[in-house]
Structures are given as structure tokens and as C-alpha cells.
Design an enzyme around this catalytic site. Structure first.
Site, PDB file in Angstrom:
ATOM      1  N   ARG A 213       1.000  -1.116   0.281  1.00  0.00           N
ATOM      2  CA  ARG A 213      -0.188   0.024   0.271  1.00  0.00           C
ATOM      3  C   ARG A 213       0.695   0.975   0.061  1.00  0.00           C
ATOM      4  NH1 ARG A 213      -5.139  -1.531   4.251  1.00  0.00           N
ATOM      5  NH2 ARG A 213      -4.955  -3.932   3.182  1.00  0.00           N
ATOM      6  N   ARG A 228       1.903   1.769  10.035  1.00  0.00           N
ATOM      7  CA  ARG A 228       1.723   2.021   9.252  1.00  0.00           C
ATOM      8  C   ARG A 228       3.036   2.077   8.268  1.00  0.00           C
ATOM      9  NH1 ARG A 228      -3.248   3.802   7.079  1.00  0.00           N
ATOM     10  NH2 ARG A 228      -4.104   4.786  10.012  1.00  0.00           N
ATOM     11  N   GLU A 300      -6.856  -0.006  15.205  1.00  0.00           N
ATOM     12  CA  GLU A 300      -7.284  -0.823  14.016  1.00  0.00           C
ATOM     13  C   GLU A 300      -6.452  -2.118  13.580  1.00  0.00           C
ATOM     14  OE1 GLU A 300      -8.833  -1.390   9.794  1.00  0.00           O
ATOM     15  OE2 GLU A 300      -8.329   0.981  10.528  1.00  0.00           O
ATOM     16  N   SER A 303     -10.909  -5.311   9.787  1.00  0.00           N
ATOM     17  CA  SER A 303     -12.339  -4.976   9.325  1.00  0.00           C
ATOM     18  C   SER A 303     -13.120  -6.482   8.836  1.00  0.00           C
ATOM     19  CB  SER A 303     -12.236  -3.929   8.670  1.00  0.00           C
ATOM     20  OG  SER A 303     -11.632  -4.654   7.480  1.00  0.00           O
ATOM     21  N   ARG A 356       0.326  -5.228  13.132  1.00  0.00           N
ATOM     22  CA  ARG A 356      -0.238  -4.669  14.232  1.00  0.00           C
ATOM     23  C   ARG A 356      -0.358  -5.400  15.422  1.00  0.00           C
ATOM     24  NH1 ARG A 356      -4.516  -0.052  11.181  1.00  0.00           N
ATOM     25  NH2 ARG A 356      -2.871   0.541   9.684  1.00  0.00           N
TER      26      ARG A 356
END
Length: 393
Positions: A213, A228, A300, A303, A356
Site C-alpha cells: 500500500r 502503517r 485498528e 475489519s 499491527r
């Protein structure tokens, strides 16, 4: 105009005077040139229409909160923050002291937001991946590894924009290919342009891949370290199902995530995300945010999205419903009963995004002596190692 062209061609087949034939030849030539121009215009218009259509997001579930990120509704809270009797370190400090990763060398080799994992951090990544695959597979999901380079068209059909100023997608120059940002994309493409049998559904996959990403626009202390990054390992769940069952499978996916993170001993909350934070494909999305004591906030970690038929319409994934009643007339031998096809619904959810999870494990299970306790469920996947201890100098 095509009809006129065909009519002229049919007239040419009959007996004609020379002058009539010549007139028809001229008319046919003019029609052909006019058609070519119109067909070129149609291609451009179709492309423009497609781009406009791709800007339209999915509709939203009626229970989705309206608004931005701060309007997300709390669905569930699990556990409570650990109380420390000593100063808490963040994962960057712990990683440096335990010699677990190297951001400086990676920055020289690859640029910012890249990293080397070292020593027990490598074992911990492998343990997380194998544990997640094992846990999800035994719940009926088929394990797969995926291509990590896909066609731009597949990225678009899954609801992501591979081009543009703030795209999260790495495109390969001089080709129509991209690096994947999630295994959801190549897994979604497995059944592209196909008609599945009713009995094939649901199809459940758990996919292991690296993800890439650009993280365009992401900066600041809230995104430092492993939180990140541009490249990471992720285990992703993906379901294709009957439309009337997608809400139930959405709840199943979030339940699996909650069970996984509870078994690790994490404190986390599940949020029903607000409309402006859904992204284009999602009809409804639940996020799980875990407490990260070193960062001093929730972050986070996963999801779970129900994309209904948003992706399947673009990918061309249909199924043929089984006939519930006998045919009204006797069928000829060898002739089967076929009804109209329907689009499947697709869902995706994170089982384990490794960086994470490393942040959570290092920060939540640190000890005063600088060591980090390995959660019980991961120890069989780490050769029985139960603690990461400071290196002897």
C-alpha cells in the site's frame, strides 16, 4: 445505421442496373465510414460511462450510522486495558532493545515505512500466520496463497481505484498490472466471469499474502513504526454466498475475529463503522480496534465487510438457483431445468494483519525487565518459546 447497411447489402444481391449498383456501392461505403466513426465514439463514451459508474459506492445497510469516523457505533467491548506498575515502552523501543526489527537499514534499502524483522519477530510472524490459518481452516475455510500481482481491471472491479493522486495501489509502470493491497482482490477474481452451481455456495477461503500500500497522505506519530507500512503479511477471510445469507455470514466473520483476538488476551472494541468511512464496496463494515498501550490509544487491527453484490456484478460472479418446484411440463430427454442466474454476495475480513498484531503483542505483554511474554495459543507455533528476553551483551 447497421440496419441500413444490412438493407443495402441485401439489395446488392439482386439483379440491378449498373447505375443502381453503383449508387448502392456509394451508399454502402458512406454507411461503413459513418459506422466506423460512431463505433469509435461509442468506445470512448462507454469508457467514460464506466469511469463515472465506478465512482458510485455501494448502498449502505439501513442500520449503518450516518456520518464520519467519530459517528461509529460501539458494538462490543472485550476486556479492559492492562494496568502497568512500570513505565510502558512502545513497540519501537521494545523492538530496538530486543533486536527484533531494523527500520534504519530498510529505509536505506527501500525507503521510509519499510522494515526488517529479525530474531524472534520472524518466528512471531510465522507463528501468527500459521495459528490464524489453522484456526480459520478448521472453521471450514479453504486455505489458499494468491498471486500478488493482478490486472488493474480486477482491482477496479473489486471497488478500488488503481490510478489517481491519492491511490493506495502500487501500479507497475508500462503494464496493466498492480501489486495487491489485500488478498481480497485476487481471491475475488478466482471465480470471475463464471456461473456457480447453487450447491457450491457458500465458498469460504482463507488467504495468505503479502500486501502493498502506498499509504498516500499518511504521516505523523500516530502512524509510526509498524503501525502503517508499505508492505506486510496478512491472512484474509473471503466468502461468496447466497444474497439472503450475507448478513448472517457477516456476523460469523466478526465472531471469528473476536474469538481469535480474545484467545490472544487482547483488549479491544468492535465498531459498526459510519457511512463516510465504509469505502466504495462495503454495504456494512465492522472494525476491531485493539488497545496499544505504548501508542496510548486504540488502533485498528481488522475489519469485516459485507460487499453484497457490488463486487460480484463487476467481476461477473453469478450462481444458478436450484429449482424448488418440478417443471410444469415434461422435459425432453437430456434437457435440464435452468432458471435465471443471480449475483452472489461477497464478504471479506481480516484474520491477522501481522505488523499491527506485533504492535499489540509487544506493547500489551511487555514485562518490567524488558521481556515480552508470548500468548499461550502461539507457543506451539514457536517451538515452545514462551518469552522473548533481552539479549545478553
Amino acid at each position: 445505421m447497421r440496419e441500413e447497411r444490412n438493407a443495402v447489402a441485401n439489395k446488392m444481391k439482386g439483379k440491378l442496373e449498373s447505375s443502381e449498383r453503383q449508387a448502392l456501392i456509394e451508399e454502402g461505403k458512406n454507411l461503413k465510414e459513418g459506422l466506423l466513426a460512431l463505433e469509435e465514439d461509442l468506445v470512448h463514451l462507454t469508457d467514460k460511462l464506466q469511469l463515472e459508474a465506478q465512482c458510485m459506492p455501494n448502498i449502505t445497510h439501513p442500520d449503518v450510522p450516518i456520518g464520519g469516523e467519530d459517528q461509529a457505533a460501539l458494538k462490543k467491548m472485550v476486556g479492559s486495558p492492562r494496568m502497568f506498575s512500570f513505565p510502558v515502552k512502545d513497540h519501537l523501543q521494545l523492538g530496538k532493545e530486543l533486536d527484533l526489527f531494523d527500520f534504519d537499514a530498510a529505509s536505506e534499502v527501500s525507503g521510509s515505512k519499510f522494515y526488517y524483522l529479525k530474531n524472534e519477530a520472524v518466528l512471531l510472524e510465522m507463528a501468527l500466520v500459521n495459528w490464524a490459518l489453522s484456526e480459520v481452516s478448521r472453521r471450514g475455510f479453504v486455505p489458499v496463497t494468491t498471486p500478488e500481482i493482478v490486472r488493474s481491471s480486477v482491482v477496479e472491479k473489486c471497488g478500488f481505484q488503481p490510478r489517481g493522486q491519492n491511490t493506495q495501489v502500487y501500479s507497475i509502470e508500462g503494464s496493466d498490472q498492480c501489486l495487491i493491497g489485500t488478498a481480497e482482490i485476487p481471491v475475488g477474481g478466482i471465480h470471475m466471469d463464471s456461473i456457480l452451481a447453487d450447491s457450491d455456495l457458500p465458498l469460504k477461503y482463507v488467504a495468505l499474502s503479502h500486501c502493498f500500500r502506498t499509504e498516500a497522505g499518511a504521516a505523523g506519530t500516530a502512524t509510526r513504526g509498524l503501525y502503517r507500512v508499505h508492505q506486510f503479511t496478512k491472512v484474509e477471510m473471503f466468502i461468496l454466498c447466497h444474497p439472503e445469507e450475507s448478513d448472517n455470514y457477516h456476523e460469523e466473520l466478526i465472531s471469528i475475529e473476536q474469538e481469535l483476538f480474545s484467545s490472544l488476551g487482547l483488549h479491544f472494541k468492535t465498531l459498526d463503522m459510519a457511512s463516510a468511512d465504509l469505502g466504495a464496496p462495503a454495504f456494512r463494515k465492522y472494525d476491531i480496534e485493539a488497545w496499544m498501550p505504548g501508542l496510548g490509544r486504540y488502533g485498528e487491527i481488522s475489519s469485516a465487510s459485507n460487499c453484497t453484490d457490488y463486487q460480484s456484478r463487476r467481476l461477473g460472479i453469478r450462481y444458478r438457483p436450484a429449482m424448488t418446484e418440478p417443471p410444469p411440463t415434461k422435459l425432453k430427454k437430456g434437457k435440464g431445468v435452468t432458471g435465471p442466474t443471480r449475483f452472489v454476495h461477497t464478504l471479506n475480513a481480516t484474520a491477522c494483519a501481522v505488523p499491527r498484531m506485533l504492535v499489540c503483542l509487544l506493547e500489551n505483554f511487555q514485562e518490567e525487565d524488558g521481556s515480552v511474554i508470548i500468548p499461550q495459543v502461539l507457543r506451539p507455533f514457536m517451538g515452545g518459546l514462551d518469552v522473548i528476553s533481552p539479549k545478553l551483551k
